[in-house]
Every structure is written in C-alpha cells, then in structure tokens.
Write a protein that holds these residues in place. Sequence first.
Motif, short mmCIF file in Angstrom:
data_model
loop_
_atom_site.label_atom_id
_atom_site.label_comp_id
_atom_site.label_asym_id
_atom_site.label_seq_id
_atom_site.Cartn_x
_atom_site.Cartn_y
_atom_site.Cartn_z
N GLN A 249 72.70 -8.62 -8.47
CA GLN A 249 73.07 -8.59 -9.87
C GLN A 249 72.35 -7.43 -10.55
O GLN A 249 71.40 -7.64 -11.30
CB GLN A 249 72.71 -9.91 -10.54
N ASN B 283 71.78 -7.62 -14.40
CA ASN B 283 71.15 -8.82 -14.96
C ASN B 283 69.64 -8.58 -15.03
O ASN B 283 68.96 -8.55 -14.01
CB ASN B 283 71.46 -10.04 -14.10
N HIS C 5 67.44 -11.12 -13.17
CA HIS C 5 67.62 -11.32 -11.74
C HIS C 5 66.30 -11.12 -11.00
O HIS C 5 65.61 -10.12 -11.20
CB HIS C 5 68.67 -10.36 -11.19
#
Length: 88
Positions: free
Chosen positions: A14, A17, A20
């Motif tokens: 990810q 993100n 993450h």
Amino acid sequence: MQDPAAPPPPPPTQPRNPLHGLTLEHIVTTLADHYGWDGLNERVPARCFASNPSVKSSLKFLRQTPWAREKVEGLYLYLQRELRRTGR
C-alpha cells in the motif's frame, strides 16, 4: 489449483497509505508520548484515555471502536504533518 506446499502470496503493498506498516500500539504510544494522556483525551474524548489510561486498555478499546480508531489515526497523521512542517 494452487500447490498446498507453496508459500502464501505476499500481502499487497500500500504505497500511498501513510499508516501502512505501523502498528496501532506504535500510534497510541507516539500520541501519548507527545500529548500525554490528558492531551490525548482532550483531542479524542474516550474513557480509555481519561480513566486509568494505559496502552493496553487503549488498544483493546480502539480495536473494538471504529470511530475512535479513525480519530486516533487521523490525529497521528496530523501530528506527523505538523512535525514535518516544523522540522522536528
């Protein structure tokens, strides 16, 4: 059909993100260290931050309460932006 002896596929990455790879424990610990439990309770009003606060009780509450977890994660992202902005 997949071979049962084959290793499981790697989890998807990810890259966009920012949370993450971070554990909820790391997030709560960072916020508690920066704001203190009282300051954290002011920003995210929850009994786990006000009454006999601990990382363990906070983790249990946040894992069971999606709205509070979202607020804590948002506060963590805000803190990271502010620290980058001020160069700390």
